[in-house]
Design an enzyme around this catalytic site. Structure first.
Site, mmCIF file in Angstrom:
data_model
loop_
_atom_site.group_PDB
_atom_site.id
_atom_site.type_symbol
_atom_site.label_atom_id
_atom_site.label_comp_id
_atom_site.label_asym_id
_atom_site.label_seq_id
_atom_site.Cartn_x
_atom_site.Cartn_y
_atom_site.Cartn_z
ATOM 1 N N CYS A 230 0.842 -1.195 0.000
ATOM 2 C CA CYS A 230 0.000 0.000 0.000
ATOM 3 C C CYS A 230 0.881 1.251 0.000
ATOM 4 O O CYS A 230 0.450 2.322 0.419
ATOM 5 C CB CYS A 230 -0.928 0.017 1.216
ATOM 6 S SG CYS A 230 -2.159 -1.288 1.218
ATOM 7 N N ARG A 232 4.032 2.272 -2.596
ATOM 8 C CA ARG A 232 4.291 2.848 -3.912
ATOM 9 C C ARG A 232 4.469 1.731 -4.934
ATOM 10 O O ARG A 232 5.090 0.705 -4.661
ATOM 11 C CB ARG A 232 5.559 3.711 -3.895
ATOM 12 C CG ARG A 232 5.351 5.134 -3.359
ATOM 13 C CD ARG A 232 4.630 5.992 -4.386
ATOM 14 N NE ARG A 232 4.419 7.363 -3.930
ATOM 15 C CZ ARG A 232 3.307 7.813 -3.368
ATOM 16 N NH1 ARG A 232 2.299 6.972 -3.143
ATOM 17 N NH2 ARG A 232 3.183 9.079 -3.027
ATOM 18 N N ASP A 256 -2.429 -1.999 -3.473
ATOM 19 C CA ASP A 256 -3.192 -0.762 -3.643
ATOM 20 C C ASP A 256 -2.506 0.163 -4.642
ATOM 21 O O ASP A 256 -3.070 1.171 -5.038
ATOM 22 C CB ASP A 256 -3.320 -0.055 -2.285
ATOM 23 C CG ASP A 256 -4.240 1.152 -2.323
ATOM 24 O OD1 ASP A 256 -5.349 1.042 -2.891
ATOM 25 O OD2 ASP A 256 -3.858 2.221 -1.801
ATOM 26 N N GLU A 261 -0.152 3.778 -13.145
ATOM 27 C CA GLU A 261 -1.492 4.114 -12.669
ATOM 28 C C GLU A 261 -2.060 5.245 -13.516
ATOM 29 O O GLU A 261 -1.314 6.122 -13.950
ATOM 30 C CB GLU A 261 -1.437 4.525 -11.190
ATOM 31 C CG GLU A 261 -1.021 3.400 -10.258
ATOM 32 C CD GLU A 261 -1.037 3.812 -8.786
ATOM 33 O OE1 GLU A 261 -1.514 4.928 -8.486
ATOM 34 O OE2 GLU A 261 -0.582 3.033 -7.943
ATOM 35 N N HIS A 279 -5.591 2.503 -5.451
ATOM 36 C CA HIS A 279 -4.837 3.519 -4.702
ATOM 37 C C HIS A 279 -5.750 4.241 -3.694
ATOM 38 O O HIS A 279 -5.914 5.468 -3.720
ATOM 39 C CB HIS A 279 -4.197 4.539 -5.648
ATOM 40 C CG HIS A 279 -2.944 5.150 -5.088
ATOM 41 N ND1 HIS A 279 -1.843 5.438 -5.849
ATOM 42 C CD2 HIS A 279 -2.616 5.540 -3.832
ATOM 43 C CE1 HIS A 279 -0.891 5.973 -5.092
ATOM 44 N NE2 HIS A 279 -1.350 6.040 -3.858
ATOM 45 N N GLY A 281 -5.261 4.141 -0.363
ATOM 46 C CA GLY A 281 -4.582 4.274 0.927
ATOM 47 C C GLY A 281 -4.965 5.504 1.715
ATOM 48 O O GLY A 281 -5.075 5.455 2.939
ATOM 49 N N ALA A 282 -5.194 6.619 1.021
ATOM 50 C CA ALA A 282 -5.517 7.873 1.723
ATOM 51 C C ALA A 282 -7.005 8.213 1.647
ATOM 52 O O ALA A 282 -7.402 9.317 2.033
ATOM 53 C CB ALA A 282 -4.697 9.022 1.130
#
Length: 525
Positions: A230, A232, A256, A261, A279, A281-282
């Site tokens: 998760c 890079r 993730d 991307e 992606h 994660g945040a």
């Protein structure tokens, strides 16, 4: 006239209120095309973005009044930092607002992978009721291997300890004391690969961490290992991982992030026991709120008072101090970058000693610049502001000392790094306003800092310099500068060689194989 900020990507309304309360005019214009952005960007002092808006060279060239770009989040791939720096634009990010959310996503992926939750959900909702097909594993008492034990990694460790897992960690910057504090056993990478039943990555993508789980390293893992990324894309060899999943050597993986991307297609898609998220994660309400509030505060502070926080390309220096400090900041950063490339083991402490005239200046920015240089090889996003916090997270003890007199030079900066294997010391000064390294391993020399350099530690024996020169010539590498230091005739010696072409790994291996060579490193500044 009040500063004007363009909010080009969606931010929390609370961030807009902060701008207004601080007296900054904030205009929200999201979803702009590049042409639309180019037409209006010249009217603004600040630009607040997430990841959608691209602040490339064209946009920055049109941003004639731009003073600061704020990224609500960590990664700044969408901002051309060199171009921003050349234009005098400060680039800020919010490195810590996403930490808990990203750590929780890694834990969630670990649970989903261990119990095959996505696959079981699809099967059950399709009416299959395949109770015997989905045999999972418990996380209890399993060995979790952390690659990277910084802010996010330490949060994952805390949650994993709560699950009664055994946590081991590989992080060259993690001190033994910090490892005890966060409840992990510090190990080298090969040991982690051999022991971990689950591996999760929490390190930035740098030249040293790219493909850290290479084909070779994946082959060293336990059969059936579960791998979570998760952090890079690019930390794992995706093709080799796919082959490991297909063969069953790797039990499962949950990603993730991907090399490319948005990942509309990927070699991992469709692999056995593979889970993918886009992606995320945040992506929680709390994280989005945190980073939006932080970026609004930071940008307002800079536009109204000149205070710089979490800047990726600007030292924390006042306007009055800048002319005197600037060359010393460069020297400190170069010394730190030199030291950071010379150590491979866990750093316990870093001491900065200032001698002579420099000791009377504000040395905090110099210490921060040196620290950022030391950490840069492993932590790509580190900067002068975030470096002290990142060092503290890893339990690195930082100290400063000052001495009014310098025996030889008007000013001298010495950086001493203590690792688990001992100490290494490097000293530098300014000569004609330019940085010079003047001491390595207690040996005196005087060498300029070049973009590409070769460091060699050898026994002082006849023929070494000629052999090195011939080797570099045969490799097509031109020598720009060549400086030597030694203890005494026939004893320990060093060569600092400025080169026009950075030596490859193959050339470096040949240098290491020369007679009398103890150590050789390719350095980049």
């Amino acid at each position: 006239m009040a500063p004007r900020v363009l909010i080009a990507d969606k931010l929390s309304p609370a961030a807009i209120e902060i701008f207004k309360a601080r007296g900054v005019q904030a205009d929200v214009k999201t979803g702009l095309s590049k042409d639309e952005l180019l037409q209006i960007i010249g009217d603004y002092d600040g630009l607040a973005v997430r990841s959608a808006t691209k602040a490339d060279k064209d946009v920055l060239a049109a941003a004639k009044n731009m003073k600061v770009i704020g990224r609500a989040g960590i990664g700044v791939d969408n901002v051309d930092i060199p171009a921003a720096t050349a234009a005098g634009i400060v680039v800020m990010n919010t490195p810590f607002g996403n930490s808990i959310t990203t750590a929780e996503h890694a834990i969630a992926m670990m649970f989903a992978l261990a119990r095959q939750l996505p696959q079981a959900d699809l099967s059950t909702q399709a009416g299959k009721w395949e109770k015997n097909r989905f045999m999972g594993v418990e996380l209890y008492a399993k060995t979790l291997g952390l690659i990277g034990a910084g802010n996010i990694g330490s949060i994952v460790a805390d949650r994993a300890n709560g699950l009664k897992m055994k946590v081991i960690a590989y992080d060259p910057f993690l001190s033994p004391e910090r490892a005890v504090e966060i409840g992990v056993e510090k190990v080298e990478l090969d040991e982690l690969l051999a022991r971990a039943e689950i591996i999760t990555l929490h390190t930035p993508l740098t030249d040293k961490t790219r493909n850290i789980l290479s084909r070779e390293n994946l082959a060293k893992t336990k059969k059936g290992v579960l791998i979570i990324n998760c952090a890079r894309g690019g930390l794992v060899d995706e093709q080799a991982l796919r082959e490991g999943l297909d063969s069953g050597a790797i039990g499962g993986a949950a990603f993730d992030v991907f090399v490319e991307e948005p990942a509309k297609q990927n070699v991992l898609f469709g692999a056995p026991n593979f889970i993918a998220t886009p992606h995320l994660g945040a992506s929680t309400n709390e994280a989005q709120e945190n980073v939006a509030l932080q970026v609004a505060e930071q940008m307002s502070d800079y536009l109204l008072t000149g205070a710089v926080t979490n800047a990726l390309n600007s030292p924390s220096v006042t306007a009055d101090e800048a002319p005197k400090l600037k060359p010393f900041v460069v020297l400190a950063a170069d010394l730190g970058a030199f030291a950071g490339q010379m150590v491979d083991f866990g750093i316990k402490s870093i001491d900065l000693a200032y001698e002579g005239e420099v000791a009377g200046l504000n040395v905090k920015p110099l210490t921060a610049a040196a620290l950022a240089g030391v950490l840069k090889p492993m932590l790509a996003t580190v900067n002068m502001v975030s470096a002290p916090a990142m060092a503290k997270e890893r339990g690195i003890v930082l100290s400063e000392s000052r001495q009014d007199n310098s025996p030889i030079y008007d000013s001298l900066i010495r950086i001493t790094i203590t690792t688990e294997l001992g100490k290494r010391s490097f000293a530098g000064t300014l000569i004609g306003g330019a940085p010079r390294v003047v001491e390595v391993k207690g040996m005196e020399l005087e060498t300029p800092i070049m973009p590409a350099m070769l460091y060699v530690n050898n026994e002082d024996k006849p023929g070494f310099i000629g052999a090195l020169g011939v080797l570099l010539a045969e490799a097509g590498i031109n020598i720009a500068t060549f400086n030597l230091g030694r203890v005494s005739a026939g004893e320990d010696a060093i060569a600092m060689v400025g080169v026009d072409q950075a030596p490859s790994e193959a050339v470096l291996a040949k240098v290491k194989a020369l007679p009398h060579v103890k150590e050789a490193r390719a350095l980049v500044f």
